[in-house]
Each structure stands twice: as C-alpha cells, then as structure tokens.
Design a protein around this motif. Structure first.
Motif, PDB file in Angstrom:
ATOM      1  N   GLY A 188       0.879  -0.843  -0.246  1.00 47.24           N
ATOM      2  CA  GLY A 188      -0.014  -0.480   0.209  1.00 47.24           C
ATOM      3  C   GLY A 188       0.674   1.264  -0.168  1.00 47.24           C
ATOM      4  O   GLY A 188       0.133   2.853  -0.887  1.00 47.24           O
ATOM      5  N   LEU A 189       2.038   1.022   0.893  1.00 47.46           N
ATOM      6  CA  LEU A 189       2.953   2.324   0.814  1.00 47.46           C
ATOM      7  C   LEU A 189       3.554   2.587  -0.837  1.00 47.46           C
ATOM      8  O   LEU A 189       3.422   3.704  -1.236  1.00 47.46           O
ATOM      9  CB  LEU A 189       3.812   1.994   1.510  1.00 47.46           C
ATOM     10  N   VAL A 190       3.755   1.620  -1.170  1.00 47.07           N
ATOM     11  CA  VAL A 190       4.096   1.109  -2.833  1.00 47.07           C
ATOM     12  C   VAL A 190       3.400   2.285  -2.978  1.00 47.07           C
ATOM     13  O   VAL A 190       3.320   2.918  -4.621  1.00 47.07           O
ATOM     14  CB  VAL A 190       4.278   0.111  -3.317  1.00 47.07           C
ATOM     15  N   GLY A 256       1.547  12.342   3.277  1.00 42.73           N
ATOM     16  CA  GLY A 256       2.951  12.361   3.726  1.00 42.73           C
ATOM     17  C   GLY A 256       3.344  12.099   4.982  1.00 42.73           C
ATOM     18  O   GLY A 256       4.358  13.214   5.750  1.00 42.73           O
ATOM     19  N   GLY A 257       2.663  10.689   5.938  1.00 43.07           N
ATOM     20  CA  GLY A 257       2.741  10.733   6.729  1.00 43.07           C
ATOM     21  C   GLY A 257       1.959  11.737   8.089  1.00 43.07           C
ATOM     22  O   GLY A 257       2.694  11.612   9.328  1.00 43.07           O
ATOM     23  N   ILE A 307       5.291   4.010  12.673  1.00 42.70           N
ATOM     24  CA  ILE A 307       5.666   4.773  13.993  1.00 42.70           C
ATOM     25  C   ILE A 307       6.667   6.061  13.637  1.00 42.70           C
ATOM     26  O   ILE A 307       5.969   6.821  14.405  1.00 42.70           O
ATOM     27  CB  ILE A 307       5.968   4.045  14.907  1.00 42.70           C
ATOM     28  N   GLY A 308       6.154   6.548  12.520  1.00 39.43           N
ATOM     29  CA  GLY A 308       7.150   8.129  12.348  1.00 39.43           C
ATOM     30  C   GLY A 308       8.107   8.335  12.760  1.00 39.43           C
ATOM     31  O   GLY A 308       8.509   8.643  12.921  1.00 39.43           O
ATOM     32  N   HIS A 309       9.114   6.748  11.998  1.00 45.01           N
ATOM     33  CA  HIS A 309      10.568   6.894  12.366  1.00 45.01           C
ATOM     34  C   HIS A 309      10.968   6.986  11.005  1.00 45.01           C
ATOM     35  O   HIS A 309      12.267   7.398  11.481  1.00 45.01           O
ATOM     36  CB  HIS A 309      10.739   5.229  13.718  1.00 45.01           C
ATOM     37  N   LEU A 310      10.291   6.942  10.482  1.00 44.82           N
ATOM     38  CA  LEU A 310      11.380   7.259   8.898  1.00 44.82           C
ATOM     39  C   LEU A 310       9.731   7.169   8.184  1.00 44.82           C
ATOM     40  O   LEU A 310       8.885   7.044   8.274  1.00 44.82           O
ATOM     41  CB  LEU A 310      10.907   5.667   8.522  1.00 44.82           C
ATOM     42  N   PRO A 311       9.750   7.948   7.067  1.00 49.44           N
ATOM     43  CA  PRO A 311       9.349   7.794   5.272  1.00 49.44           C
ATOM     44  C   PRO A 311       8.843   7.326   4.990  1.00 49.44           C
ATOM     45  O   PRO A 311       9.465   5.895   4.706  1.00 49.44           O
ATOM     46  CB  PRO A 311      10.024   9.317   4.722  1.00 49.44           C
ATOM     47  N   SER A 312       7.425   6.944   4.768  1.00 47.99           N
ATOM     48  CA  SER A 312       7.135   6.141   3.450  1.00 47.99           C
ATOM     49  C   SER A 312       7.918   5.511   2.445  1.00 47.99           C
ATOM     50  O   SER A 312       8.328   4.580   2.204  1.00 47.99           O
ATOM     51  CB  SER A 312       5.763   6.654   2.968  1.00 47.99           C
ATOM     52  N   VAL A 316      11.436   1.576   0.059  1.00 51.46           N
ATOM     53  CA  VAL A 316      11.490   0.667  -1.090  1.00 51.46           C
ATOM     54  C   VAL A 316      13.020   1.420  -0.903  1.00 51.46           C
ATOM     55  O   VAL A 316      14.647   0.556  -1.762  1.00 51.46           O
ATOM     56  CB  VAL A 316      11.060   1.926  -2.664  1.00 51.46           C
ATOM     57  N   LYS A 317      14.025   1.831  -0.031  1.00 52.21           N
ATOM     58  CA  LYS A 317      15.316   1.681  -0.084  1.00 52.21           C
ATOM     59  C   LYS A 317      15.838   0.941   1.339  1.00 52.21           C
ATOM     60  O   LYS A 317      16.838   0.539   1.350  1.00 52.21           O
ATOM     61  CB  LYS A 317      15.603   3.481   0.896  1.00 52.21           C
TER      62      LYS A 317
END
Ligand SMILES: NC(=O)C1=CN([C@@H]2O[C@H](COP(=O)(O)OP(=O)(O)OC[C@H]3O[C@@H](n4cnc5c(N)ncnc54)[C@H](O)[C@@H]3O)[C@@H](O)[C@H]2O)C=CC1
Ligand SMILES: O=C(CO)COP(=O)(O)O
Length: 331
Positions: A188-190, A256-257, A307-312, A316-317
């Motif tokens: 879903g994020l993709v 965008g989170g 939990i907002g520690h990384l961006p969406s 892919v990274k």
C-alpha cells in the motif's frame, strides 16, 4: 451425549461478526442447513453496538438477516442467530469458529474459561478472501494429527464457490495469514508513492521471502509447500492488490505521513479493523528480542514507517540495509 451434539448433530457458534465473520456465518449456515451431521442453527456472537438509528446491531441482524454494518447487502441465511451474550452463544456449541480481530482475543478467551464444552473443537480463521458475492475463492484449514477432524471443518466451509483444502501445517498457515498483512502495508505504501507495478511486485516477492524465512526460523516444522497453498501466495496477492491494509497504507503514504494509521483506519474502515500495523509492531518486538532485525528489513521498515520514525519512501530503500548474515538467503 455432549450438550453441543443435540440429537447427534454438532452445533456451531461463530465468535465474531465483522466483515469476514459475517461471510463465514453465511457460508457455514448454508452448509449446516444441508448437511445432516450439523445442527441447522448457527449462533454468531456479536460485539454489541448501537447503530445511528438507535437500534442494537444484533437486533437488526436478527430482524433483517443482514449484518448492515459489516457486510451490508448480503443475506446471511435465516438460520444465523445473532447473540450479544458471549457465554450464551458458546454454551451448547460443539464447534467454535473464532473470527475476531486478534487484539480482542485475549479478553474473549478469558471470558470463555470454563464456559465451553470440554470436547469442543475450535478453528481460527485464516485470511484472504472476499467471497460474500459468491465469486470463486479458496481457503486452507490447518491441522496437526487428526485428519478426520480437519475434514469435518472442510465439510463445514466448502461450497461450490469456496474451495477448502486441509494442510498439515498449523504454524505455517497461521504465520502466512498473520505476516501477509505486514507485506500488504508495504504494498500500500508503494501504491501511495505511485511507484508502479514492478516495484510493487518486487516488494511482494521480498515480503513472501521474509514470510517464509521468519516462519521457518520460528518453527522448523513449517513446510515450503504451505507457501504455495491458498493461505500463502494467493492470499498475499489478493491482500496486496485489494485489501484494507493496502488501502489505508496507500492513504498514509499519500498524506506524507501527516495522518496516523489510527485516524485513517477509523475514517476509512468505519469500524472494521486493520491487522497489519499492529502485527508489524508485534513482529518487530519478536525480531528485536531475538536479534533478527537486520535479517528482516522489510518487516522492520514497515513498523518504523508506521510509527513515524521513517518516511514512507524508506519502504523502497530498506534493501540498502545489508543483512548481517546470509541466513535469510539460505532459508
Ligand atoms: N475481511 C477479510 O477479508 C478477512 C479477515 N480475516 C480475519 O478475521 C478476523 C476478523 O476480521 P473481520 O471479520 O473482517 O472484522 P472487521 O474488521 O470487519 O470488524 C471488526 C470487528 O471487531 C468487533 N469489535 C470491535 N471492538 C471489539 C471489542 N472490544 N471486542 C470484541 N470485538 C470487537 C466489531 O464489532 C467487528 O465485528 C481478523 O483477525 C481478520 O484478520 C480473515 C480472513 C479474511
Ligand atoms: O486478512 C485480512 C485481515 O487480517 C484481510 O485484510 P485485508 O483486507 O487487508 O486483505
């Protein structure tokens, strides 16, 4: 004769009445009506709520024969009885079908201690189908030793449009159903990032690999072949293409989170529950506890994004985080 086997017929109770719980009730009720070994009536425990009309949900289900909140537009069968009293709903049952969001199971099980027949048989429903419209679908029933009991459950669920297979791998089936919801969040994020089908397919493949690797690390008995059953790759495909976890994760990435998963779940699902976000947290805790975080970068990244520690975009990274050992590849 056991109380649940009135006149030799097994009584079935469904513990849960959400979207899938209601589909299960419809399927089962169509079979209990036809098959002599089951009692016609199917009781469905309803977590009671008051509808905007002021009526109780269980009253409306019993009056209209439809779960107007969680499965609107579908008749369940006149032999489905909605019961808001958990103890009463299970007291005569010989067969229990558990189908509530997993976060409520602890509380339900505590209430059931000493309240069910000692010879009751139970099943926990696996994931992955939208079948109330009677389109062809499949499911897998897991069993340990007793194939006869598994076949009774297969008989209870099978219809011409719902193909059920018994597989001797309880842990593998449970873990497929559980872990695919985390992969669905990644998919879903993709979608929300509009990265296209190739990227999504890559995420699904890596997710399936992590599902298999973690399942086998946790239980050496898990079979490779289970991942090719309906509960494995088929469930993963359907959930990543059209499920609720996918849908809410897409909206999360598009925001965008800025919106939380909790807010989006409440707004978009209207009472239905997401399992993927909570499961990602639980998986993360297991990985962290066992020192396996770096072996499962996709699972770990989904939780950190949620939990907002990384961006969406981290979804892919994550492959840049190199696993410390080649254990995942070996599995
Ligand atoms: N919908 C699907 O396609 C499938 C769902 N599942 C699984 O089935 C289980 C149930 O899912 P759904 O039937 O779709 O539920 P749902 O997400 O449609 O509905 C949520 C249910 O939780 C109940 N609920 C809310 N608060 C509660 C509380 N405090 N205590 C007990 N119940 C409460 C609601 O009354 C409602 O019945 C989940 O574990 C899900 O993973 C499995 C296969 C397919
Ligand atoms: O299996 C399910 C819930 O656990 C269904 O979830 P999805 O609607 O995200 O496919």
């Amino acid at each position: 004769m056991a109380p649940g086997a009135v006149s030799g017929k097994s009584k079935v109770t469904i513990v849960g009445s959400g979207n899938w719980g209601s589909v299960a009730a419809k399927l089962i009720a169509s079979n209990t009506f036809k098959l002599h070994s089951f009692h016609d009536q199917v009781r469905m425990w309803v977590f009671e709520e008051t509808l905007p009309s002021g009526e109780k949900l269980s009253d409306v289900i019993n009056r209209t024969n439809e779960n107007v909140k969680y499965l609107p537009g579908i008749k369940l069968g006149k032999n489905v009885i909605a019961d808001p009293d958990l103890e009463n709903a299970v007291k005569d049952a010989k067969m229990l079908v558990f189908v509530t969001p997993h976060q409520f199971m602890d509380g339900i099980c505590k209430k059931l201690v000493g309240k069910v027949n000692t010879d009751v048989e139970a099943i926990s429903l696996i994931k992955g189908m939208k079948i109330a419209l009677e389109k062809l679908s499949e499911a897998t029933v897991g069993y340990r030793e007793n194939k006869d009991i598994a076949e009774t459950w297969v008989q209870l669920f099978t219809t011409p449009y719902f193909i059920v297979t018994a597989v001797q791998d309880v842990e593998g089936i449970e873990l497929c159903g559980t872990l695919k919801n985390v992969v669905a969040i990644a998919a879903g994020l993709v979608d929300g990032l509009e990265m296209g089908n190739n990227t999504k397919a890559a995420i699904m493949r890596i997710g399936l690999k992590e599902m298999k690797a973690l399942s086998k690390l946790l239980f050496s008995s898990v079979k490779d072949s289970t991942f090719f059953e309906s509960c494995g790759v088929a469930d993963l495909i359907t959930t990543c293409l059209g499920g609720r976890n996918r849908k809410v994760a897409e909206a999360f990435a598009k925001s965008g989170g800025k919106r939380s998963f909790d807010d989006l779940e409440a707004e978009m699902l209207q009472g239905q529950k997401l399992q993927g976000v909570l499961t990602a947290k639980e998986v993360y805790e297991v990985l962290s506890h066992r020192g396996w975080l770096e072996l499962f970068p996709l699972f770990a990244t989904v939780h950190e994004i949620s939990i907002g520690h990384l961006p969406s975009s981290a979804i892919v990274k994550y492959s840049e985080h190199k696993p410390k050992s080649s254990l995942v590849c070996k599995l």
